[in-house]
Design an enzyme around this catalytic site. Structure first.
Site, PDB file in Angstrom:
ATOM      1  N   LYS A  43     -20.608   6.870  92.707  1.00  0.00           N
ATOM      2  CA  LYS A  43     -19.488   7.454  91.989  1.00  0.00           C
ATOM      3  C   LYS A  43     -19.654   8.969  91.799  1.00  0.00           C
ATOM      4  O   LYS A  43     -18.685   9.692  91.576  1.00  0.00           O
ATOM      5  CB  LYS A  43     -19.385   6.841  90.577  1.00  0.00           C
ATOM      6  CG  LYS A  43     -19.143   5.375  90.522  1.00  0.00           C
ATOM      7  CD  LYS A  43     -19.064   4.927  89.037  1.00  0.00           C
ATOM      8  CE  LYS A  43     -18.993   3.439  88.888  1.00  0.00           C
ATOM      9  NZ  LYS A  43     -19.022   3.032  87.451  1.00  0.00           N
ATOM     10  N   GLY A  44     -20.886   9.426  91.828  1.00  0.00           N
ATOM     11  CA  GLY A  44     -21.205  10.768  91.335  1.00  0.00           C
ATOM     12  C   GLY A  44     -20.434  11.928  91.930  1.00  0.00           C
ATOM     13  O   GLY A  44     -20.269  12.959  91.282  1.00  0.00           O
ATOM     14  N   GLU A  99     -22.062  14.834  98.415  1.00  0.00           N
ATOM     15  CA  GLU A  99     -22.896  14.222  97.373  1.00  0.00           C
ATOM     16  C   GLU A  99     -22.914  15.108  96.127  1.00  0.00           C
ATOM     17  O   GLU A  99     -22.828  16.335  96.236  1.00  0.00           O
ATOM     18  CB  GLU A  99     -24.336  14.099  97.872  1.00  0.00           C
ATOM     19  CG  GLU A  99     -24.675  12.779  98.512  1.00  0.00           C
ATOM     20  CD  GLU A  99     -24.855  11.646  97.488  1.00  0.00           C
ATOM     21  OE1 GLU A  99     -24.302  11.723  96.371  1.00  0.00           O
ATOM     22  OE2 GLU A  99     -25.551  10.680  97.824  1.00  0.00           O
ATOM     23  N   ASP A 100     -23.056  14.509  94.964  1.00  0.00           N
ATOM     24  CA  ASP A 100     -23.278  15.307  93.766  1.00  0.00           C
ATOM     25  C   ASP A 100     -24.717  15.811  93.735  1.00  0.00           C
ATOM     26  O   ASP A 100     -24.976  16.963  93.416  1.00  0.00           O
ATOM     27  CB  ASP A 100     -22.945  14.512  92.488  1.00  0.00           C
ATOM     28  CG  ASP A 100     -23.667  13.174  92.430  1.00  0.00           C
ATOM     29  OD1 ASP A 100     -23.947  12.586  93.496  1.00  0.00           O
ATOM     30  OD2 ASP A 100     -23.959  12.701  91.318  1.00  0.00           O
ATOM     31  N   ASP A 103     -31.764  13.751  95.476  1.00  0.00           N
ATOM     32  CA  ASP A 103     -32.953  13.663  94.616  1.00  0.00           C
ATOM     33  C   ASP A 103     -34.148  13.289  95.520  1.00  0.00           C
ATOM     34  O   ASP A 103     -34.757  14.162  96.131  1.00  0.00           O
ATOM     35  CB  ASP A 103     -32.637  12.594  93.555  1.00  0.00           C
ATOM     36  CG  ASP A 103     -33.623  12.568  92.410  1.00  0.00           C
ATOM     37  OD1 ASP A 103     -34.807  12.826  92.651  1.00  0.00           O
ATOM     38  OD2 ASP A 103     -33.218  12.265  91.279  1.00  0.00           O
ATOM     39  N   LYS A 131     -32.726  18.509  94.141  1.00  0.00           N
ATOM     40  CA  LYS A 131     -34.030  18.616  93.472  1.00  0.00           C
ATOM     41  C   LYS A 131     -35.092  18.576  94.556  1.00  0.00           C
ATOM     42  O   LYS A 131     -35.622  17.510  94.867  1.00  0.00           O
ATOM     43  CB  LYS A 131     -34.239  17.420  92.540  1.00  0.00           C
ATOM     44  CG  LYS A 131     -33.470  17.465  91.240  1.00  0.00           C
ATOM     45  CD  LYS A 131     -33.883  16.265  90.394  1.00  0.00           C
ATOM     46  CE  LYS A 131     -33.089  16.173  89.107  1.00  0.00           C
ATOM     47  NZ  LYS A 131     -33.366  14.926  88.381  1.00  0.00           N
ATOM     48  N   VAL A 153     -30.211  15.543  84.644  1.00  0.00           N
ATOM     49  CA  VAL A 153     -28.962  16.273  84.452  1.00  0.00           C
ATOM     50  C   VAL A 153     -27.748  15.337  84.472  1.00  0.00           C
ATOM     51  O   VAL A 153     -27.760  14.302  85.142  1.00  0.00           O
ATOM     52  CB  VAL A 153     -28.789  17.372  85.525  1.00  0.00           C
ATOM     53  CG1 VAL A 153     -29.748  18.517  85.274  1.00  0.00           C
ATOM     54  CG2 VAL A 153     -28.964  16.826  86.937  1.00  0.00           C
ATOM     55  N   ASP A 159     -24.007  10.960  85.682  1.00  0.00           N
ATOM     56  CA  ASP A 159     -23.966  10.212  84.425  1.00  0.00           C
ATOM     57  C   ASP A 159     -25.359   9.910  83.865  1.00  0.00           C
ATOM     58  O   ASP A 159     -26.360  10.053  84.559  1.00  0.00           O
ATOM     59  CB  ASP A 159     -23.290   8.852  84.655  1.00  0.00           C
ATOM     60  CG  ASP A 159     -24.180   7.899  85.443  1.00  0.00           C
ATOM     61  OD1 ASP A 159     -24.700   8.320  86.491  1.00  0.00           O
ATOM     62  OD2 ASP A 159     -24.380   6.748  85.004  1.00  0.00           O
ATOM     63  N   ARG A 165     -20.096  11.663  82.604  1.00  0.00           N
ATOM     64  CA  ARG A 165     -19.611  12.021  83.942  1.00  0.00           C
ATOM     65  C   ARG A 165     -18.514  13.079  83.917  1.00  0.00           C
ATOM     66  O   ARG A 165     -18.380  13.858  84.841  1.00  0.00           O
ATOM     67  CB  ARG A 165     -19.041  10.793  84.656  1.00  0.00           C
ATOM     68  CG  ARG A 165     -20.074   9.857  85.237  1.00  0.00           C
ATOM     69  CD  ARG A 165     -19.426   8.964  86.293  1.00  0.00           C
ATOM     70  NE  ARG A 165     -20.202   7.778  86.547  1.00  0.00           N
ATOM     71  CZ  ARG A 165     -21.201   7.698  87.414  1.00  0.00           C
ATOM     72  NH1 ARG A 165     -21.561   8.769  88.089  1.00  0.00           N
ATOM     73  NH2 ARG A 165     -21.853   6.566  87.601  1.00  0.00           N
TER      74      ARG A 165
HETATM   75  C1  PRP Z   1     -27.079   9.305  92.644  1.00  0.00           C
HETATM   76  C2  PRP Z   1     -26.347  10.375  93.447  1.00  0.00           C
HETATM   77  C3  PRP Z   1     -26.808  10.127  94.854  1.00  0.00           C
HETATM   78  C4  PRP Z   1     -28.176   9.499  94.689  1.00  0.00           C
HETATM   79  C5  PRP Z   1     -29.223  10.500  95.028  1.00  0.00           C
HETATM   80  O1  PRP Z   1     -26.315   8.149  92.667  1.00  0.00           O
HETATM   81  O2  PRP Z   1     -24.968  10.260  93.320  1.00  0.00           O
HETATM   82  O3  PRP Z   1     -25.938   9.257  95.552  1.00  0.00           O
HETATM   83  O4  PRP Z   1     -28.314   9.100  93.311  1.00  0.00           O
HETATM   84  O5  PRP Z   1     -30.510   9.992  94.811  1.00  0.00           O
HETATM   85  P1  PRP Z   1     -31.611   9.900  95.943  1.00  0.00           P
HETATM   86  O6  PRP Z   1     -31.630  11.206  96.677  1.00  0.00           O
HETATM   87  O7  PRP Z   1     -32.873   9.665  95.142  1.00  0.00           O
HETATM   88  O8  PRP Z   1     -31.287   8.758  96.838  1.00  0.00           O
HETATM   89  P2  PRP Z   1     -26.548   6.947  91.630  1.00  0.00           P
HETATM   90  O9  PRP Z   1     -27.389   5.895  92.303  1.00  0.00           O
HETATM   91  O10 PRP Z   1     -27.051   7.491  90.330  1.00  0.00           O
HETATM   92  O11 PRP Z   1     -25.126   6.318  91.483  1.00  0.00           O
HETATM   93  P3  PRP Z   1     -23.757   6.987  90.945  1.00  0.00           P
HETATM   94  O12 PRP Z   1     -23.430   8.119  91.886  1.00  0.00           O
HETATM   95  O13 PRP Z   1     -22.772   5.865  91.045  1.00  0.00           O
HETATM   96  O14 PRP Z   1     -23.984   7.454  89.533  1.00  0.00           O
END
Ligand code: PRP
Length: 175
Positions: A43-44, A99-100, A103, A131, A153, A159, A165
């Protein structure tokens, strides 16, 4: 300010300016190439995608994809699973994953592999935040809004337990 937010890391104005710059470079890089298919990762990415898409000056199509990371307690295994696919074929199309945050990099790595196998004309990625110090896999992010430190963050699509969000800024959660 939300009671859980310790401080604002990136203000609304800073985000707006950076999104404008990203949109300008993407528009320049993709001009004369035909429509770019923006794939927002739910969703991010939904707020970032909405702002970025509206600032592009090139033809664009919006798609969404949803994935989920397997979690064991508080830690993620790195395995990623597809929850919802894009609607149309991406074969021979210019695709930009939006992507938001990147990580560990596992999500983007999985998506790049999966989407590349569908033979797009080109495949690139854009993330508002990265990051770098948390990277577990080597993955290229072609357009990065902000490199950030390893802090928790939220806001602008990100979120904490589905909260925060829709905050207009990126804030750091008090731990
Ligand atoms: C977050 C973000 C990326 C992912 C990055 O999604 O939106 O898709 O994590 O992390 P990574 O590089 O460690 O794979 P999340 O799983 O929190 O779901 P959301 O977007 O629905 O909140």
């Amino acid at each position: 300010m939300d009671e859980k937010i310790d401080r604002i890391l990136i203000s609304e104005d800073e985000i707006r300016d950076r999104v404008e710059q990203l949109a300008a470079s993407i528009s320049q890089d993709y001009q004369d190439r035909g429509p770019v298919v923006l794939i927002g990762v739910l969703k991010g990415s939904f707020i970032f995608l909405a702002d970025l898409a509206r600032r592009l000056t090139i033809p664009r199509v919006v798609e969404f994809i949803a994935v989920s990371s397997y979690e064991h307690g508080d830690t993620r295994s790195g395995a990623v699973r597809l929850i919802m696919d894009v609607r149309d074929s991406i074969e021979d199309k210019h695709v930009l994953i939006v992507e938001d945050i990147v990580d560990s990099g596992h999500t983007l790595h999985y998506l790049l592999d999966m989407l590349q196998s569908r033979r797009p004309a080109s495949l690139k990625s854009c993330a508002l935040l990265r990051k770098a110090e948390r990277a577990e896999v080597d993955v290229t992010v072609d357009y990065v809004g902000f490199e950030i430190a390893d802090e928790w963050v939220v806001g602008y699509g990100l979120d904490y337990s589905e909260r925060g969000r829709t905050l207009p800024y990126i804030g750091v959660i008090a731990t």
